[in-house]
Design a protein around this motif. Sequence first.
Motif, PDB file in Angstrom:
ATOM      1  N   SER A 141      -2.347  -4.447   4.328  1.00  0.00           N
ATOM      2  CA  SER A 141      -1.323  -4.690   3.308  1.00  0.00           C
ATOM      3  C   SER A 141      -0.132  -5.416   3.922  1.00  0.00           C
ATOM      4  CB  SER A 141      -0.867  -3.369   2.690  1.00  0.00           C
ATOM      5  OG  SER A 141      -0.228  -2.552   3.663  1.00  0.00           O
ATOM      6  N   TYR A 196      -1.092  -0.918  -4.219  1.00  0.00           N
ATOM      7  CA  TYR A 196      -2.398  -0.286  -3.994  1.00  0.00           C
ATOM      8  C   TYR A 196      -2.128   1.181  -3.714  1.00  0.00           C
ATOM      9  CZ  TYR A 196      -6.772   1.243  -1.950  1.00  0.00           C
ATOM     10  OH  TYR A 196      -7.925   1.952  -1.686  1.00  0.00           O
ATOM     11  N   ALA A 200       0.862  -1.186   0.000  1.00  0.00           N
ATOM     12  CA  ALA A 200       0.000   0.000   0.000  1.00  0.00           C
ATOM     13  C   ALA A 200       0.897   1.235   0.000  1.00  0.00           C
ATOM     14  CB  ALA A 200      -0.915   0.007   1.218  1.00  0.00           C
TER      15      ALA A 200
END
Length: 497
Positions: free
Chosen positions: A413, A357, A279
């Motif tokens: 994450s 992400y 992330a």
Amino acid sequence: MWIYGGFTSRGGAMAALLLLLLPAFFPTLFTTFIYASPSILSESIIAKPRHSSLFKSALQRETTPEEKAEIWMPLANQGWKPVPDSGLFSTEFSEKSEGYLQVFLDGGLNQQRMGICDAVAVAKILNATLVIPYLEVNPVWQDSSSFMDIFDVDHFIEVLKDDISIVKELPDEFSWSTREYYSTAIRPTRIKTAPVHASANWYSENVLPVLRSYGIAAIAPFSHRLAFDNMPKDIQHLRCKVNFRALVFVPHIRALGDALIHRLRYPASKDEGPQKFVAVHLRFDKDMAAHSACDFGGGKAEKLSLAKYRQIYWQGRVLNSQFTDEELRSQGRCPLTPEEVGLLLAALGFDNNTRLYLASHKVYGGAARISALRRLFPLMENKKSLASSEERGEIKGKASLLAAVDYYVGMHSDIFISASPGNMHNAMVGHRTYHNLKTIRPNMQLLGQLFLNKNLTWPEFQDAVIEGHANRQGEIRLRKPAKSLYTYPAPDCMCNA
């Protein structure tokens, strides 16, 4: 040729210069016009890679299986664990309340989150009944979401029921105590002089008498208004309990977050088991770019426009920097651009098959600014790419709810990294430390100096990055005086097992 605000660079500079002159002659007209016309401060720029040599090398990088295994390896047990519920979290709870405590919280989601934790602690100090905190509308994000829109209020009250009394709204006899009431005149029930990082004694001496006199006290502003040092241990533990246990997002945010996480771990093109993902919180919106006063390559038009942005939104409270861009960068005071985040990740050993992400609000410069990062990491996703428009319906246009989804996914994450320190970074670092999760903290000063050196080869850059981040991947750092326990939860929220 640079394009800014729909003009060529020459025209953009002229338009930006006009922005600087307008307020002096037509202040009311200008304020109305600027807020009604966001395109005046457009973010449409063409951003080319600023580190071409490093970028070309990064595109051709190769990562060995051993390097890949090491970078994804979870943190080892560091000997710290969350303070257990038994004994340490329990506090004496008096059912006789001194009155109702209201707080009005400004800032973005994560600043408000810390304010909520402090509000519970202050209510405990004063033996007051806490009214569910009021979240101010942020002038930048323009989101009117309430506490109940973001956080599971019933869970919040249930977890804290043995610590303080909490009500969702005031009884009828105090219904007059509203944000509008306090904005029209000086009121004896409003405390607006709470100093930053005030002591527990300050609240007992200055707020308790108001509670006892009127049965209610409203504190505004209330951001960073409680000290982290010289605080009773039970108050510290209570703040930890609020942050790490009582504050959970509403079900529809968790459901959307779970859906995004599942799609990241089980992409349709893969069938060999769950995938790992990073992330990345870019924190590269126009607000951040303007606040930093750094140069991001947009030329004179961009500099003038960012200076105007500072004047409009902060009305002189944030000044144009007296430092040069080189000085700011060498001091680590410039946020990393998407390109620089990509180079950092590539140097650390993440290959082009890494799933990213993108946890971020609107990125300054749009798709053009992100293009370099996407070229380095083509498997990059965000809320829009992973969820349908119907799924995003409840959070569309609501900055706090969008940030809540990003926070939730970031917490799940395998690795989290932020482009620069800030409230999201601080909250996430602390929360992931609490759960012993891998979190890369960029060495901003080192990176600033490396990116200034245009003669650096890729091997030299990579060696310096790896060495400079060897101990910045989630290792426990004990909280130092004046530092936040929400960022450094050990030892206040954790115990050494």
